[in-house]
Design a protein around this motif. Structure first.
Motif, PDB file in Angstrom:
ATOM      1  N   PHE A  76       1.218  -1.394  -0.319  1.00 19.27           N
ATOM      2  CA  PHE A  76      -0.126  -0.737  -0.086  1.00 19.27           C
ATOM      3  C   PHE A  76       0.904   1.010  -0.140  1.00 19.27           C
ATOM      4  CE2 PHE A  76      -2.250   3.783   2.566  1.00 19.27           C
ATOM      5  CZ  PHE A  76      -3.944   3.603   1.507  1.00 19.27           C
ATOM      6  N   PHE A  77       1.372   1.296   0.945  1.00 22.69           N
ATOM      7  CA  PHE A  77       2.414   2.313   0.951  1.00 22.69           C
ATOM      8  C   PHE A  77       3.457   2.596   0.073  1.00 22.69           C
ATOM      9  CE2 PHE A  77       6.493   4.841   2.470  1.00 22.69           C
ATOM     10  CZ  PHE A  77       5.817   5.869   2.997  1.00 22.69           C
ATOM     11  N   ALA A  78       4.195   1.404  -1.159  1.00 19.91           N
ATOM     12  CA  ALA A  78       4.493   2.122  -2.223  1.00 19.91           C
ATOM     13  C   ALA A  78       3.815   2.605  -3.153  1.00 19.91           C
ATOM     14  CB  ALA A  78       5.716   0.839  -1.965  1.00 19.91           C
ATOM     15  N   TYR A  80       1.320   3.912  -2.731  1.00 20.85           N
ATOM     16  CA  TYR A  80       0.713   5.225  -3.132  1.00 20.85           C
ATOM     17  C   TYR A  80       1.417   6.099  -2.415  1.00 20.85           C
ATOM     18  CZ  TYR A  80      -4.092   3.753  -3.178  1.00 20.85           C
ATOM     19  OH  TYR A  80      -5.105   3.332  -2.925  1.00 20.85           O
ATOM     20  N   LEU A  81       2.913   5.863  -2.936  1.00 17.39           N
ATOM     21  CA  LEU A  81       3.836   7.170  -2.995  1.00 17.39           C
ATOM     22  C   LEU A  81       3.953   7.137  -4.039  1.00 17.39           C
ATOM     23  CD1 LEU A  81       6.542   8.739  -1.277  1.00 17.39           C
ATOM     24  CD2 LEU A  81       7.570   6.411  -0.823  1.00 17.39           C
TER      25      LEU A  81
END
Length: 179
Positions: A76-78, A80-81
């Motif tokens: 998720f983090f990668a 949306y980053l």
């Protein structure tokens, strides 16, 4: 005392106007659509019409969306980053008009697409590595690592079309933007 009341009201009015303008910009730019995986979000900017249209008629249309090919799939983090970074770069380029007629993928984007090609086609990629000396005109097995999948598969999934004027009557795009 009366002057401080006026300042409070002006400050409040300025804040409300700023919130209203922000809400208008979010709505007008369809900004919330970028949080989805819907490929139509990619055509909010007219410069992506060709890529959307060619993908829509490709073999990948039924199995992979723009997000699944162009963004990290390892969390998720990668994801949306990368969306935030690409979104900022795209908005600057589109606002300033600093993009080319023929859009090219960035190095970071190319690395992500390559990783996703290999991930989805892992069995095929493993076979290519195992048999590199027999296939694809490799002189040695390490040469495989220096090539992009699209060096050979140029038409996957966006076909030969590479400019803004290539699909002027793209089916489906007019309907999306008239809503």
């Amino acid at each position: 005392m009366k002057q401080s009341k006026i300042l409070v009201y002006l400050s409040l009015l300025s804040f409300i106007v700023a919130i209203g303008m922000f809400a208008y910009l979010v709505n007008a730019s369809k900004a919330l659509s970028y949080l989805s995986d819907n490929p139509k979000a990619c055509i909010n900017c007219h410069v992506m019409f060709t890529q959307y249209q060619t993908w829509q008629h490709s073999s990948h249309q039924g199995v992979a969306t723009c997000v699944e090919c162009h963004l990290p799939t390892d969390g998720f983090f990668a994801k949306y980053l990368a969306k935030a970074k690409d979104g900022f770069n795209h908005s600057v380029a589109f606002t300033m008009g600093s993009y080319q007629q023929s859009i090219a993928i960035s190095q970071d984007g190319a690395n992500r697409v390559q990783a996703n090609c290999i991930s989805c086609h892992s069995n095929l990629a493993a076979t290519l590595v195992d048999n590199a000396q027999n296939y694809h005109n490799f002189k040695n097995p390490t040469e495989y690592n220096d090539r992009w999948c699209w060096d050979c598969h140029k038409e996957v999934p966006h076909g030969r079309v590479r400019s803004l004027s290539a699909t002027p009557n793209a089916i489906g795009i007019r309907e999306w933007h008239q809503k």
